[in-house]
Design a protein around this motif. Structure first.
Motif, PDB file in Angstrom:
ATOM      1  N   GLU A  61       5.354  -1.553   3.076  1.00  0.00           N
ATOM      2  CA  GLU A  61       6.289  -2.452   2.410  1.00  0.00           C
ATOM      3  C   GLU A  61       6.703  -1.974   1.027  1.00  0.00           C
ATOM      4  O   GLU A  61       7.561  -2.574   0.398  1.00  0.00           O
ATOM      5  N   VAL A  62       6.135  -0.921   0.494  1.00  0.00           N
ATOM      6  CA  VAL A  62       6.378  -0.533  -0.911  1.00  0.00           C
ATOM      7  C   VAL A  62       7.849  -0.248  -1.238  1.00  0.00           C
ATOM      8  O   VAL A  62       8.335  -0.765  -2.243  1.00  0.00           O
ATOM      9  N   PRO A  63       8.638   0.582  -0.488  1.00  0.00           N
ATOM     10  CA  PRO A  63       8.261   1.259   0.745  1.00  0.00           C
ATOM     11  C   PRO A  63       7.679   2.640   0.493  1.00  0.00           C
ATOM     12  O   PRO A  63       8.035   3.328  -0.449  1.00  0.00           O
ATOM     13  N   SER A  64       6.749   2.997   1.367  1.00  0.00           N
ATOM     14  CA  SER A  64       6.177   4.334   1.404  1.00  0.00           C
ATOM     15  C   SER A  64       6.266   4.781   2.857  1.00  0.00           C
ATOM     16  O   SER A  64       5.857   4.044   3.755  1.00  0.00           O
ATOM     17  N   THR A  65       6.828   5.960   3.092  1.00  0.00           N
ATOM     18  CA  THR A  65       7.142   6.362   4.459  1.00  0.00           C
ATOM     19  C   THR A  65       6.638   7.764   4.753  1.00  0.00           C
ATOM     20  O   THR A  65       6.811   8.670   3.937  1.00  0.00           O
ATOM     21  N   LEU A  66       6.028   7.936   5.918  1.00  0.00           N
ATOM     22  CA  LEU A  66       5.607   9.249   6.406  1.00  0.00           C
ATOM     23  C   LEU A  66       6.268   9.509   7.751  1.00  0.00           C
ATOM     24  O   LEU A  66       6.431   8.591   8.559  1.00  0.00           O
ATOM     25  N   ARG A  67       6.624  10.787   7.966  1.00  0.00           N
ATOM     26  CA  ARG A  67       7.063  11.217   9.285  1.00  0.00           C
ATOM     27  C   ARG A  67       6.038  12.222   9.802  1.00  0.00           C
ATOM     28  O   ARG A  67       5.825  13.269   9.186  1.00  0.00           O
ATOM     29  N   VAL A  68       5.426  11.909  10.907  1.00  0.00           N
ATOM     30  CA  VAL A  68       4.341  12.707  11.453  1.00  0.00           C
ATOM     31  C   VAL A  68       4.825  13.366  12.742  1.00  0.00           C
ATOM     32  O   VAL A  68       5.236  12.672  13.688  1.00  0.00           O
ATOM     33  N   THR A  69       4.791  14.691  12.787  1.00  0.00           N
ATOM     34  CA  THR A  69       5.190  15.439  13.975  1.00  0.00           C
ATOM     35  C   THR A  69       3.946  15.849  14.743  1.00  0.00           C
ATOM     36  O   THR A  69       3.050  16.507  14.202  1.00  0.00           O
ATOM     37  N   VAL A  70       3.877  15.433  16.013  1.00  0.00           N
ATOM     38  CA  VAL A  70       2.714  15.706  16.842  1.00  0.00           C
ATOM     39  C   VAL A  70       3.187  16.351  18.142  1.00  0.00           C
ATOM     40  O   VAL A  70       4.324  16.140  18.570  1.00  0.00           O
ATOM     41  N   PRO A  71       2.342  17.151  18.784  1.00  0.00           N
ATOM     42  CA  PRO A  71       2.745  17.738  20.069  1.00  0.00           C
ATOM     43  C   PRO A  71       2.805  16.674  21.153  1.00  0.00           C
ATOM     44  O   PRO A  71       1.944  15.787  21.216  1.00  0.00           O
ATOM     45  N   ALA A  72       3.851  16.738  21.982  1.00  0.00           N
ATOM     46  CA  ALA A  72       3.924  15.818  23.118  1.00  0.00           C
ATOM     47  C   ALA A  72       2.801  16.141  24.092  1.00  0.00           C
ATOM     48  O   ALA A  72       2.385  17.293  24.213  1.00  0.00           O
ATOM     49  N   TRP A  73       2.284  15.125  24.752  1.00  0.00           N
ATOM     50  CA  TRP A  73       1.162  15.380  25.654  1.00  0.00           C
ATOM     51  C   TRP A  73       1.433  14.749  27.023  1.00  0.00           C
ATOM     52  O   TRP A  73       2.350  13.975  27.183  1.00  0.00           O
ATOM     53  N   ILE A  98       0.837  -1.187   0.000  1.00  0.00           N
ATOM     54  CA  ILE A  98       0.000   0.000   0.000  1.00  0.00           C
ATOM     55  C   ILE A  98       0.876   1.242   0.000  1.00  0.00           C
ATOM     56  O   ILE A  98       2.023   1.220   0.439  1.00  0.00           O
ATOM     57  N   VAL A  99       0.312   2.329  -0.492  1.00  0.00           N
ATOM     58  CA  VAL A  99       0.975   3.631  -0.494  1.00  0.00           C
ATOM     59  C   VAL A  99       0.278   4.519   0.518  1.00  0.00           C
ATOM     60  O   VAL A  99      -0.948   4.654   0.516  1.00  0.00           O
ATOM     61  N   LEU A 100       1.048   5.125   1.406  1.00  0.00           N
ATOM     62  CA  LEU A 100       0.495   5.963   2.459  1.00  0.00           C
ATOM     63  C   LEU A 100       0.219   7.366   1.927  1.00  0.00           C
ATOM     64  O   LEU A 100       0.997   7.906   1.136  1.00  0.00           O
ATOM     65  N   ASP A 101      -0.878   7.963   2.376  1.00  0.00           N
ATOM     66  CA  ASP A 101      -1.308   9.276   1.892  1.00  0.00           C
ATOM     67  C   ASP A 101      -1.011  10.331   2.950  1.00  0.00           C
ATOM     68  O   ASP A 101      -1.645  10.379   4.011  1.00  0.00           O
ATOM     69  N   ALA A 102      -0.043  11.207   2.667  1.00  0.00           N
ATOM     70  CA  ALA A 102       0.358  12.236   3.627  1.00  0.00           C
ATOM     71  C   ALA A 102      -0.747  13.250   3.895  1.00  0.00           C
ATOM     72  O   ALA A 102      -0.730  13.934   4.928  1.00  0.00           O
ATOM     73  N   LYS A 103      -1.738  13.355   2.983  1.00  0.00           N
ATOM     74  CA  LYS A 103      -2.811  14.329   3.153  1.00  0.00           C
ATOM     75  C   LYS A 103      -3.999  13.755   3.930  1.00  0.00           C
ATOM     76  O   LYS A 103      -4.978  14.474   4.171  1.00  0.00           O
ATOM     77  N   ALA A 104      -3.918  12.490   4.269  1.00  0.00           N
ATOM     78  CA  ALA A 104      -5.037  11.846   4.977  1.00  0.00           C
ATOM     79  C   ALA A 104      -4.550  11.264   6.298  1.00  0.00           C
ATOM     80  O   ALA A 104      -4.681  10.075   6.580  1.00  0.00           O
ATOM     81  N   VAL A 105      -3.943  12.130   7.118  1.00  0.00           N
ATOM     82  CA  VAL A 105      -3.403  11.717   8.416  1.00  0.00           C
ATOM     83  C   VAL A 105      -4.041  12.568   9.506  1.00  0.00           C
ATOM     84  O   VAL A 105      -4.106  13.798   9.385  1.00  0.00           O
ATOM     85  N   THR A 106      -4.515  11.930  10.558  1.00  0.00           N
ATOM     86  CA  THR A 106      -5.076  12.651  11.705  1.00  0.00           C
ATOM     87  C   THR A 106      -4.479  12.095  12.991  1.00  0.00           C
ATOM     88  O   THR A 106      -4.020  10.942  13.054  1.00  0.00           O
ATOM     89  N   TRP A 107      -4.528  12.933  14.042  1.00  0.00           N
ATOM     90  CA  TRP A 107      -3.980  12.563  15.358  1.00  0.00           C
ATOM     91  C   TRP A 107      -4.972  13.019  16.414  1.00  0.00           C
ATOM     92  O   TRP A 107      -5.371  14.184  16.456  1.00  0.00           O
ATOM     93  N   SER A 108      -5.405  12.094  17.256  1.00  0.00           N
ATOM     94  CA  SER A 108      -6.365  12.447  18.296  1.00  0.00           C
ATOM     95  C   SER A 108      -5.887  11.902  19.634  1.00  0.00           C
ATOM     96  O   SER A 108      -5.312  10.811  19.706  1.00  0.00           O
ATOM     97  N   VAL A 109      -6.101  12.704  20.685  1.00  0.00           N
ATOM     98  CA  VAL A 109      -5.755  12.320  22.053  1.00  0.00           C
ATOM     99  C   VAL A 109      -7.042  12.305  22.858  1.00  0.00           C
ATOM    100  O   VAL A 109      -7.741  13.324  22.957  1.00  0.00           O
ATOM    101  N   ASP A 110      -7.376  11.139  23.401  1.00  0.00           N
ATOM    102  CA  ASP A 110      -8.637  10.962  24.132  1.00  0.00           C
ATOM    103  C   ASP A 110      -9.829  11.435  23.301  1.00  0.00           C
ATOM    104  O   ASP A 110     -10.753  12.091  23.794  1.00  0.00           O
TER     105      ASP A 110
END
Length: 589
Positions: free
Chosen positions: A577-589, A32-44
């Motif tokens: 495995e493609v490889p397709s790689t994203l680096r996601v920066t999120v605030p520490a909580w 699969i190919v990862l989509d950098a525009k379709a990434v979300t991060w949720s805390v609780d």
């Protein structure tokens, strides 16, 4: 210490994918190919702003906002994490040169240059400058005056660890026993300890340390791997209190040198032989000695003392009244000597140092901690017990012993809160502090009990993200981020809720070590095309409501392969495995 891998990023990428188990479950359609525009991060359950970039799998280390790594052409490159632009680069001095970073501080990066030859399976790497250790300024990439290694440096001698202490630079190098310099095989002829002034130039002193090869900790299980500590987790060298403490292998002695002069202060071989003991009437006191022998056994008195630089330089001291000047070993009854020899050989076969040396202290008072694993038989590593030895930094004598319920993972350790914080297999943490008292045999039971100061031990339980997902995958098990207050980890693999969904969800946990409370975050990443179920290495179950769930034996499709901290932010690397790689920066909580 993990094996040094000095090769271009393309080689490291394939190695990382295999080591993370991204091909553990046999693919049907797992590419699969990862989509950098379709990434979300949720805390609780609350979404939080993030920054996502598509980038190669991130090697190297983040220092002062720069990721310093080796690029595809073997150059040392610093990339600004904020905008992914190159800040500086250091090229090789000849064609097919590869730069291997060794150690990072907030201000410097240390490295060696290697030379690549051959192609494909015949590709090899050799040290291009065996007589030099290079370093550069982190902010500018400007090379600083080279550190010159001793004149008798061997062509295949490689630097394994570098450190800075008291405005001095120290390093431990290794000379492989195999002449072809196989970088993945850690069988050595010997090691060397070196020290330079911070301005660079020639060594102030250096010393050679013999290598003792240890038996394999355990046979690996097909599809299951070996014990987590099987790759040597020693930090090799650590400094403190004006001394340099060195342990170069799982069967080697612990050495202490004066940091400025290189004088051998003491040497403690086979630390695993030390045991607690107790004397009854009328002493009533605990003690530590080799094999737990009576401390009043004058025949064995010398064998329990650490070796020092004066051991072979000073004449024998006059004998005390009532003792013999003969060799203590010669006085032992044959049955006693035979029993001790068998015990010594058994412990040497079953024990190995798996962590340390770690120094804790201030000024001239301090302790050195090492972790020992003991397990018998061909699969001893899977049923081993762990002991932490606290050793006096001044004398080299054991001060206390701690028995842990799990083996430590030697590479995952921190100095925190005036102690040592060690991760244990598979989900434990142990906080250890010095006892602050030396064991003394006193009349009437007034001495210490020789047990170490285990401040706390925590087991963080395994958890599943959901029970009714269509697909649950295995975790890639990146290293934890932890300090004396909390742990951030990946508790389980990614999951897809329903067949046909093109979003994979990855749980991330923060555990408060004081209360055990857990805060759960969820990283959701879009992908294409649709995933199909694996054909092998999986199990399946059906819930009462008819939902069928497939669980893979290892990772499948994609996984979080790395967690890093950059100031107040976390950086999560997600790879497929493609490889397709994203680096996601999120605030520490």
């Amino acid at each position: 210490m993990k094996p040094l891998i000095a090769s271009p990023t393309t080689v490291l990428t394939s190695f990382l994918l295999m080591s993370c188990g991204l091909a553990a479950a046999a693919p049907a359609n797992s590419l699969i190919v990862l989509d950098a525009k379709a990434v979300t991060w949720s805390v609780d359950g609350k979404d939080t702003p993030i920054r996502t970039v598509a980038a190669p799998i991130a090697e190297g280390q983040i220092v002062a906002g720069l990721r310093i790594t080796t690029d595809d052409e073997g150059r040392l490159v610093a990339i600004r994490e904020a905008d992914q632009h190159e800040a500086w680069r250091i090229a090789g001095t000849e064609p097919r040169a590869v730069i291997a970073p060794l150690h990072f501080t907030d201000h410097e990066v240390f490295f060696q240059r290697w030379r690549e030859s051959g192609k494909g399976a015949d590709r090899t790497y050799r040290i291009a400058e065996p007589s030099l250790l290079r370093w550069a300024a982190v902010d500018s990439g400007e090379e600083l005056p080279a550190l010159v290694m001793p004149e008798d440096t061997e062509p295949n001698e490689r630097v394994a660890v570098v450190g800075i202490a008291d405005d001095l630079i120290y390093a431990v190098s290794e000379v492989p026993a195999r002449s072809d310099n196989d970088m993945y095989e850690r069988v050595l002829k010997h090691s060397r300890v070196m020290l330079w002034p911070r301005r660079g130039g020639k060594t102030l002193w250096h010393a050679t340390i013999p290598y003792q090869r240890a038996a394999s900790p355990a046979a690996g299980l097909l599809g299951g791997g070996g014990p987590a500590y099987a790759a040597t987790g020693l930090c090799l060298a650590n400094s403190g209190g004006g001394s340099l403490f060195v342990c170069t292998g799982p069967h080697d002695a612990l050495w202490a040198f004066d940091l400025k002069t290189g004088k051998l202060l003491w040497k403690q071989p086979a630390v695993w032989e030390y045991q607690r003991g107790f004397i009854g009437p009328s002493v009533w006191s605990h003690f530590i000695s080799r094999f737990g022998r009576d401390p009043f056994d004058h025949d064995a008195e010398k064998e329990d003392e650490p070796e020092t630089s004066a051991t072979t330089e000073t004449p024998p001291t006059p004998a005390k009244r009532g003792t013999s000047t003969k060799n203590p070993q010669a006085k032992k009854p044959p049955e006693k000597a035979d029993h001790q020899a068998r015990l010594k050989a058994e412990l040497a076969s079953n024990c190995r140092i798996i962590g340390g040396p770690m120094y804790v202290g201030s000024g001239d008072i301090g302790s050195v901690f090492v972790a020992v694993s003991e397990g018998a038989g061909p699969f001893g590593g899977f049923v081993s017990s762990c002991r932490i030895y606290e050793i006096s930094a001044k004398t080299g004598a054991p001060v206390a012993i701690i028995h842990l319920p799990r083996d430590v993972i030697g590479t995952e350790v921190r100095l925190a809160d005036a102690g040592v914080l060690w991760r244990c297999e598979p989900n434990g943490l142990a906080m250890i502090r010095p006892v602050g008292k030396l064991p003394q045999v006193k009349m009437g039971g007034s001495g210490v009990d020789c047990l170490g100061n285990l401040v706390w031990y925590r087991e963080i339980p395994e958890s599943l993200p959901v029970e009714d997902a269509w697909l649950l995958t295995g975790v890639a098990e990146p290293s934890w981020l932890f300090d004396n207050q909390s742990v951030i980890r990946i508790p389980s693999g990614g999951f897809v809720r329903k067949q046909g969904d093109t979003v994979m969800h990855f749980p991330v946990e923060k555990v408060d070590l004081a209360t055990g409370n857990t805060v759960r975050a969820l990283l959701s990443v879009g992908f294409s095309p649709e995933l199909s179920l694996p054909e092998t290495n999986y199990s399946a179950s059906t819930s009462p409501d008819g939902t069928r769930t497939t669980r893979t034996r290892g990772t499948y499709g994609a996984a979080i392969t790395r967690i890093e901290r950059d100031g107040d932010s976390l950086i999560l690397t997600v790879a497929s495995e493609v490889p397709s790689t994203l680096r996601v920066t999120v605030p520490a909580w």
